[in-house]
Design a protein around this motif. Structure first.
Motif, PDB file in Angstrom:
ATOM      1  N   ASP A  40       0.855  -1.219  -0.034  1.00 46.54           N
ATOM      2  CA  ASP A  40       0.003   0.044  -0.016  1.00 46.54           C
ATOM      3  C   ASP A  40       1.024   1.382  -0.089  1.00 46.54           C
ATOM      4  O   ASP A  40       1.752   1.484   1.006  1.00 46.54           O
ATOM      5  CB  ASP A  40      -0.763  -0.044   1.095  1.00 46.54           C
ATOM      6  CG  ASP A  40      -2.072   1.054   0.978  1.00 46.54           C
ATOM      7  OD1 ASP A  40      -1.748   2.022   0.544  1.00 46.54           O
ATOM      8  OD2 ASP A  40      -3.003   0.873   1.823  1.00 46.54           O
ATOM      9  N   SER A 156     -12.244   5.339  -2.519  1.00 41.01           N
ATOM     10  CA  SER A 156     -12.606   3.915  -1.924  1.00 41.01           C
ATOM     11  C   SER A 156     -13.870   3.449  -2.198  1.00 41.01           C
ATOM     12  O   SER A 156     -15.040   4.026  -2.168  1.00 41.01           O
ATOM     13  CB  SER A 156     -12.075   4.084  -0.631  1.00 41.01           C
ATOM     14  OG  SER A 156     -12.425   2.955   0.093  1.00 41.01           O
ATOM     15  N   PHE A 207      -7.341  -1.170   2.877  1.00 41.31           N
ATOM     16  CA  PHE A 207      -7.498  -1.007   1.713  1.00 41.31           C
ATOM     17  C   PHE A 207      -6.886  -2.119   0.814  1.00 41.31           C
ATOM     18  O   PHE A 207      -6.613  -2.080  -0.435  1.00 41.31           O
ATOM     19  CB  PHE A 207      -6.820   0.331   1.156  1.00 41.31           C
ATOM     20  CG  PHE A 207      -7.332   1.583   1.784  1.00 41.31           C
ATOM     21  CD1 PHE A 207      -8.822   1.926   1.377  1.00 41.31           C
ATOM     22  CD2 PHE A 207      -6.711   2.058   2.985  1.00 41.31           C
ATOM     23  CE1 PHE A 207      -8.925   3.126   2.076  1.00 41.31           C
ATOM     24  CE2 PHE A 207      -7.313   3.037   3.683  1.00 41.31           C
ATOM     25  CZ  PHE A 207      -8.433   3.669   3.158  1.00 41.31           C
ATOM     26  N   THR A 584      -8.733  -7.591  -1.497  1.00 45.70           N
ATOM     27  CA  THR A 584     -10.171  -6.677  -1.295  1.00 45.70           C
ATOM     28  C   THR A 584     -11.239  -7.557  -1.935  1.00 45.70           C
ATOM     29  O   THR A 584     -11.473  -8.769  -1.637  1.00 45.70           O
ATOM     30  CB  THR A 584      -9.977  -5.397  -1.855  1.00 45.70           C
ATOM     31  OG1 THR A 584      -9.598  -5.134  -3.520  1.00 45.70           O
ATOM     32  CG2 THR A 584      -9.003  -4.488  -1.203  1.00 45.70           C
ATOM     33  N   ASP A 632      -9.259   0.375  -4.102  1.00 44.44           N
ATOM     34  CA  ASP A 632      -9.321  -0.620  -3.450  1.00 44.44           C
ATOM     35  C   ASP A 632     -10.252  -1.702  -3.929  1.00 44.44           C
ATOM     36  O   ASP A 632     -10.638  -2.634  -3.204  1.00 44.44           O
ATOM     37  CB  ASP A 632      -9.613  -0.363  -1.970  1.00 44.44           C
ATOM     38  CG  ASP A 632     -10.915   0.448  -1.709  1.00 44.44           C
ATOM     39  OD1 ASP A 632     -11.547   0.895  -2.888  1.00 44.44           O
ATOM     40  OD2 ASP A 632     -11.241   0.777  -0.458  1.00 44.44           O
ATOM     41  N   VAL A 635      -6.492  -3.462  -6.749  1.00 49.85           N
ATOM     42  CA  VAL A 635      -5.419  -2.370  -6.120  1.00 49.85           C
ATOM     43  C   VAL A 635      -4.414  -2.176  -7.301  1.00 49.85           C
ATOM     44  O   VAL A 635      -4.180  -2.727  -7.964  1.00 49.85           O
ATOM     45  CB  VAL A 635      -4.822  -3.442  -5.064  1.00 49.85           C
ATOM     46  CG1 VAL A 635      -5.821  -3.771  -3.984  1.00 49.85           C
ATOM     47  CG2 VAL A 635      -4.153  -4.766  -5.721  1.00 49.85           C
TER      48      VAL A 635
END
Length: 697
Positions: A40, A156, A207, A584, A632, A635
């Motif tokens: 991230d 997001s 995320f 995610t 997210d 990604v």
């Protein structure tokens, strides 16, 4: 003005660290030297530094392109007209979103009656300095006195849910967190609403961590979220997702569960009139589509593809029925049924006929009542409403027709304009043609080709070919200001309705997923070849574009046929097919892609994975990868790794760049100014590498 576009010289790309990371799958070693780029960007300084370095090189290239600023200026002019979203009716009030022109976010308005003047209810444009905080889902209470709404920040998928009073616009104390992929559905008495949420993720993993154990809750107004009542959960089946919808009469709660993206559902109903009632199963096989269409008393209506690959409409008794006790109301037809809703005493059904909308209405017993006359060959969406109320709204648009909102009376079949845009351009100056081409295996596939009337095609024209090809999602005729800007420049915009979508029902989807995924790429390549063969364009003028699953599409076809394209434009793409399901929402996509942990699927995925199949020593088209640091959904590590590999090997002199947006996600909620900037960069990049001479008013 007119400027001549030309490709830049070879670019000095930032150095990207290559590690010795690898995995061995079923005896096959797979190197993954850029896995560190999956980290991230908010938590890893090395990734953040890489992003900064890449953007510096990309920005320098893009800002120097001829006509880039002129394109952005013209696009803003074209964008500057009033726009409306579909309204929702509650009590006597009408709620709708409006954008005055180039506002970063749409503003929510309410009218106290059909003829009353609208007043502003929620303006998200002041929620953040960069305009990247958006109003997401919203729903008024049944009497129209309150409104539950969700806030999206920085693109997001996570949502924060709040409630306000409609009369004075005051926000209540209620606030809900960790909401994602959720409906918001009010109890009939307005005392609260049902929603879906995930457990709070570990700190730092918000995320990237896989989304599991989603559950349905009831929130009573005034209570803290910690007091919300659990309504439906499947702790022994953590991979199931759940949405919940209250029927119009408030009697039943319909809970729809899913494990992937293949429109295969389970359905349970809860009798809300009986205290402590347990969920009762309607369908439990996770094999078929069960799209809830509405209710009349104890009768529930569904669209299903059970025993009908192109869809049919059925009813079931909420108290005693299930998937084995159905009443067929509208049988399967040669055209694909997309959606149905119960409005007043009618069922309104939307079909696709060669990727164009056809709308038919039926009596509640299924008898055909009428066919809605649409303004042209295009797409109609909406038709939400209630049993007992014949009023509904729909939006019509096409490639050359900006969205117009119509009010529709299902009882009389009459349509009247509710909101219509006044545009700074003449959409009638552009033409739309539908053509058909033959794919590698002989399948007949439709494609729309659009451009300005009178465009000289004697030597071909710079052309963008767009596709998606997955997840049962059809690509339909729809208006886009950015497309119009490209066509105003003298370009052609083509959309191929390749397999993997739902243009022709379940069979069309199945023919483009799992072990049939190569059909999607073959269809897209055949579409490109058709554009060249028909003289619309040449390989030196042809760009391919797609986002998300469409980004995967672009990456795959560029690897397979780099000679056929001048430009590749993969946006927020799924590029590493061996690790996509570890982040995610990626686990939901196994339905379309297959499980990398299964050997047969692994070998199939490895064969087309864009990241793993870049062909060193081959001349590649110019490529502009686009993604966002806060995506997210897919990604950004997918795009980071793919771009690093493109830049690490010899693919010829054309540019292979990545543009990384900040505080933007997978697409939804992106502010208008960021959209215009990104598209101006994209069109300028495409023009520069397809030989287009930019001519603007």
């Amino acid at each position: 003005m007119a400027t001549s576009a030309g490709a830049a010289e070879r670019i000095d790309y930032p150095k990207t660290r290559a590690d010795t990371t690898s995995d061995t799958h079923f005896g096959t070693k797979v190197d993954d030297p850029y896995r560190w780029l999956e980290n991230d960007v908010r938590n890893d300084t090395a990734v953040a530094a890489w992003v900064e370095a890449q953007n510096k090189v990309t920005d320098a290239y893009l800002t120097a392109l001829p006509g880039r600023d002129a394109i952005a200026k013209r696009m803003k002019q074209l964008w500057d007209f009033e726009k409306f979203m579909l309204p929702k009716k509650a009590g006597s009030r009408y709620f709708f979103e409006r954008n005055s022109g180039v506002q970063n976010q749409f503003v929510l308005y309410v009218q106290d009656s059909l003829d009353a003047a609208p007043r502003q209810l929620i303006d998200p444009n002041g929620w953040s300095k960069d305009g990247a905080t958006a109003l997401s889902d919203w729903k008024p209470s049944p009497d129209g006195t309150r409104l539950v709404y969700s806030i999206q920040d920085g693109g997001s998928d996570w949502r924060t849910v709040k409630v306000l009073n409609v009369a004075d616009g005051q926000t209540l104390a209620d606030e809900l967190k960790w909401v994602k992929f959720s409906d918001l559905s009010w109890a009939k008495d307005g005392s609260g609403f049902y929603y879906s949420r995930f457990p709070e993720p570990a700190k730092g993993a918000e995320f990237q961590a896989a989304n599991t154990n989603q559950s349905v809750y009831f929130h009573k107004l005034g209570d803290p979220q910690s007091a919300d009542r659990l309504v439906y959960a499947t702790p022994m089946r953590a991979t199931l997702g759940h949405t919940a919808e209250v029927t119009d009469d408030g009697r039943w709660l319909v809970v729809t569960s899913y494990e992937g993206t293949d429109d295969r559902y389970e359905v349970h109903v809860v009798d809300l009139a009986t205290t402590g009632a347990k969920p009762r199963a309607i369908a439990t096989d996770l094999k078929h589509n069960w799209q809830f269409a509405g209710t009349h008393g104890d009768t529930l209506y569904f669209v299903t593809n059970k025993e009908a690959p192109r869809g049919r409409i059925v009813s079931v008794n909420a108290r005693t029925g299930d998937e084995n006790k159905l009443t067929q109301l509208v049988a399967e037809t040669p055209t694909a049924l997309q959606r149905a809703t119960v409005i007043g005493e009618r069922i309104v059904a939307s079909y696709l006929e060669d990727a164009k909308t056809v709308v038919r209405t039926h009596a509640l017993d299924g008898k055909l009542a009428s066919t809605l006359a649409l303004p042209g060959v295009g797409t109609a969406v909406g038709f939400d409403g209630e049993a007992g109320d014949a009023e509904t709204f729909y939006q019509y648009s096409s490639f050359n027709a900006p969205p117009t909102i119509y009010r529709y009376d299902a009882a009389t079949g009459r349509s009247t304009i509710f909101k219509a845009p006044k545009t700074p351009f003449n959409a009638a100056d552009y033409e739309v043609k539908q053509v058909f081409f033959t794919s590698k295996d002989g399948t007949r596939v439709p494609m729309f080709v659009t451009h300005k009337k009178g465009l000289d095609l004697s030597k071909g024209a710079p052309t963008i070919l767009y596709g998606y090809g997955g997840f049962n999602v059809p690509v339909l005729p729809a208006f886009s200001t950015s497309r119009l800007a490209w066509m105003e420049l003298g370009g052609v915009y083509a959309v191929a309705n390749i397999r993997g979508g739902s243009e022709y029902g379940k069979a069309w989807h199945d023919a483009g997923r799992l072990f049939n995924k190569q059909n999607v790429f073959d269809d897209f390549i055949a579409a490109a070849e058709q554009l060249v063969k028909s003289g619309v364009t040449t390989p030196q003028q042809l760009a391919v574009m797609g986002g998300s699953n469409g980004g995967l599409l672009v990456g795959a076809v560029v690897n397979q046929r780099p000679d056929l394209f001048a430009v590749g434009l993969p946006a927020v793409g799924v590029m590493d097919m061996l690790r996509y399901n570890q982040f995610t929402a990626g686990r939901y996509w196994v339905d379309d892609y297959g499980d990398p942990a299964d050997e047969k699927h692994f070998r199939n995925l490895l064969a087309y994975s864009p990241y793993h199949n870049v062909k060193a020593g081959t001349a590649y088209p110019a490529i502009l990868v686009t993604t966002a640091d806060t995506d997210d959904r897919v990604v950004p590590g997918h795009s980071f790794k793919y771009a690093a590999r493109l830049q690490s090997v010899d693919l010829g002199p054309k540019p292979h760049l990545i543009r990384i947006e900040t505080r933007a996600g997978h697409g939804s909620g992106k502010p208008t100014d960021k959209i215009i900037d990104e598209l101006a960069d994209t069109w300028a990049f495409t023009a520069a590498n397809t030989g287009m001479t930019i001519k603007l008013p």
